[in-house]
Design a protein around this motif. Sequence first.
Motif, mmCIF file in Angstrom:
data_model
loop_
_atom_site.group_PDB
_atom_site.id
_atom_site.type_symbol
_atom_site.label_atom_id
_atom_site.label_comp_id
_atom_site.label_asym_id
_atom_site.label_seq_id
_atom_site.Cartn_x
_atom_site.Cartn_y
_atom_site.Cartn_z
ATOM 1 N N LEU A 161 3.196 -0.234 12.855
ATOM 2 C CA LEU A 161 1.833 -0.394 13.358
ATOM 3 C C LEU A 161 0.802 -0.534 12.242
ATOM 4 O O LEU A 161 -0.339 -0.911 12.501
ATOM 5 C CB LEU A 161 1.459 0.789 14.257
ATOM 6 N N LEU A 162 1.206 -0.254 11.003
ATOM 7 C CA LEU A 162 0.282 -0.489 9.896
ATOM 8 C C LEU A 162 -0.074 -1.967 9.782
ATOM 9 O O LEU A 162 -1.179 -2.319 9.374
ATOM 10 C CB LEU A 162 0.891 0.004 8.584
ATOM 11 N N GLU A 163 0.855 -2.829 10.126
ATOM 12 C CA GLU A 163 0.567 -4.269 10.112
ATOM 13 C C GLU A 163 -0.529 -4.595 11.125
ATOM 14 O O GLU A 163 -1.446 -5.376 10.840
ATOM 15 C CB GLU A 163 1.831 -5.070 10.424
ATOM 16 N N ARG A 164 -0.451 -3.971 12.289
ATOM 17 C CA ARG A 164 -1.469 -4.207 13.311
ATOM 18 C C ARG A 164 -2.813 -3.619 12.883
ATOM 19 O O ARG A 164 -3.861 -4.223 13.110
ATOM 20 C CB ARG A 164 -1.032 -3.601 14.649
ATOM 21 N N PHE A 165 -2.763 -2.448 12.242
ATOM 22 C CA PHE A 165 -3.997 -1.847 11.737
ATOM 23 C C PHE A 165 -4.664 -2.781 10.729
ATOM 24 O O PHE A 165 -5.881 -3.024 10.789
ATOM 25 C CB PHE A 165 -3.687 -0.498 11.084
ATOM 26 N N ALA B 2 0.828 -1.208 0.000
ATOM 27 C CA ALA B 2 0.000 0.000 0.000
ATOM 28 C C ALA B 2 0.860 1.254 0.000
ATOM 29 O O ALA B 2 0.539 2.243 -0.671
ATOM 30 C CB ALA B 2 -0.944 -0.009 1.197
ATOM 31 N N ILE B 3 1.970 1.216 0.719
ATOM 32 C CA ILE B 3 2.896 2.353 0.728
ATOM 33 C C ILE B 3 3.598 2.465 -0.617
ATOM 34 O O ILE B 3 3.708 3.554 -1.196
ATOM 35 C CB ILE B 3 3.913 2.206 1.871
ATOM 36 N N ASP B 4 4.073 1.336 -1.146
ATOM 37 C CA ASP B 4 4.780 1.346 -2.432
ATOM 38 C C ASP B 4 3.886 1.886 -3.548
ATOM 39 O O ASP B 4 4.358 2.593 -4.442
ATOM 40 C CB ASP B 4 5.252 -0.061 -2.788
ATOM 41 N N GLN B 5 2.591 1.548 -3.501
ATOM 42 C CA GLN B 5 1.660 1.987 -4.548
ATOM 43 C C GLN B 5 1.004 3.329 -4.220
ATOM 44 O O GLN B 5 0.075 3.750 -4.905
ATOM 45 C CB GLN B 5 0.601 0.911 -4.779
ATOM 46 N N GLU B 6 1.487 3.961 -3.153
ATOM 47 C CA GLU B 6 1.016 5.286 -2.737
ATOM 48 C C GLU B 6 -0.475 5.311 -2.426
ATOM 49 O O GLU B 6 -1.160 6.316 -2.616
ATOM 50 C CB GLU B 6 1.357 6.346 -3.798
ATOM 51 N N VAL B 7 -0.979 4.166 -1.936
ATOM 52 C CA VAL B 7 -2.351 4.113 -1.437
ATOM 53 C C VAL B 7 -2.437 4.838 -0.104
ATOM 54 O O VAL B 7 -3.449 5.450 0.220
ATOM 55 C CB VAL B 7 -2.816 2.652 -1.305
ATOM 56 N N LEU B 8 -1.361 4.763 0.667
ATOM 57 C CA LEU B 8 -1.292 5.497 1.926
ATOM 58 C C LEU B 8 0.142 5.907 2.178
ATOM 59 O O LEU B 8 1.083 5.400 1.565
ATOM 60 C CB LEU B 8 -1.862 4.670 3.086
ATOM 61 N N ALA B 9 0.299 6.844 3.109
ATOM 62 C CA ALA B 9 1.625 7.346 3.470
ATOM 63 C C ALA B 9 1.682 7.585 4.966
ATOM 64 O O ALA B 9 0.746 8.148 5.546
ATOM 65 C CB ALA B 9 1.926 8.638 2.720
ATOM 66 N N VAL B 10 2.753 7.145 5.584
ATOM 67 C CA VAL B 10 2.951 7.373 7.013
ATOM 68 C C VAL B 10 3.493 8.787 7.197
ATOM 69 O O VAL B 10 4.513 9.157 6.610
ATOM 70 C CB VAL B 10 3.914 6.330 7.620
ATOM 71 N N VAL B 11 2.793 9.572 8.002
ATOM 72 C CA VAL B 11 3.180 10.958 8.246
ATOM 73 C C VAL B 11 4.080 11.060 9.472
ATOM 74 O O VAL B 11 5.039 11.843 9.493
ATOM 75 C CB VAL B 11 1.925 11.842 8.431
ATOM 76 N N ALA B 12 3.786 10.270 10.498
ATOM 77 C CA ALA B 12 4.565 10.309 11.734
ATOM 78 C C ALA B 12 4.316 9.022 12.505
ATOM 79 O O ALA B 12 3.305 8.337 12.300
ATOM 80 C CB ALA B 12 4.174 11.515 12.586
ATOM 81 N N GLY B 13 5.246 8.708 13.406
ATOM 82 C CA GLY B 13 5.045 7.573 14.296
ATOM 83 C C GLY B 13 5.636 6.274 13.773
ATOM 84 O O GLY B 13 6.449 6.262 12.840
ATOM 85 N N ASP B 14 5.220 5.187 14.393
ATOM 86 C CA ASP B 14 5.770 3.857 14.155
ATOM 87 C C ASP B 14 5.094 3.205 12.955
ATOM 88 O O ASP B 14 3.964 2.727 13.042
ATOM 89 C CB ASP B 14 5.571 3.010 15.419
#
Length: 237
Positions: free
Chosen positions: A219-223, A204-216
Amino acid sequence: MASRSYGQYCGVTTAVELIGERWALLIVRDLLVGPRRYTDLKQGLPKIPTNILSTRLKELQEGGVVRRVPLLHCGLVYELTPYGRELEPIVLAMGRWGFQQMGDPSPDDIVTADSLTMALRTAFRADAASTLPPADYEVHVADVVLRVHVDPSGLKIAQLQPAGRPVDPRLGTQASVAGDPDIVFAAGPGIRRLISGELTPAAAIDQEVLAVVAGDATLLERFAETFRIEPGVVLAA
């Protein structure tokens, strides 16, 4: 209740007569998040004509689904009656059922704070959350910002943007906004592909579906484990 009658003596028929008119179920969806003023409902359903919104609210009140009550600091608001709140598991199940046919959004499709809140409730897996450490997520989708708290006891969500929506403390569903979230991420409508399991968080990050702005970022795996709708699964575990 809507004036139209199907002329059949059946519980399903009565349910359709109560909430089956155009826009009625979306009004119920938004009121499942919390009490709303007339202007809040209109803002959350921008394509509904004002006369139709007034008519649907009147019909839902006559059917015992919705009532109008005073709320401290907010004035008069619409809220679901206890009978109306019984629709919550039904609406969540319908959300899971409809999710499987959503596809990609049209250019004029929007995401609102209430629709995103209910989408997360729809995808929430209490069984997964019960085995994982607590986490605080801040989720940005277009102009909507939510603080999402997950712990073994369940899910709580606070709407940060747009601000000013009524909050009813009796519902016990409001997340605390004290302190910093564990992760802040921004997503587009493609977050659906993460929730469906079509994409891993890394993809999802590689395909720019989402981007982490701050933090760990881990935790996307847990989400993704906590918010998931499996194909063919309509009823929650």
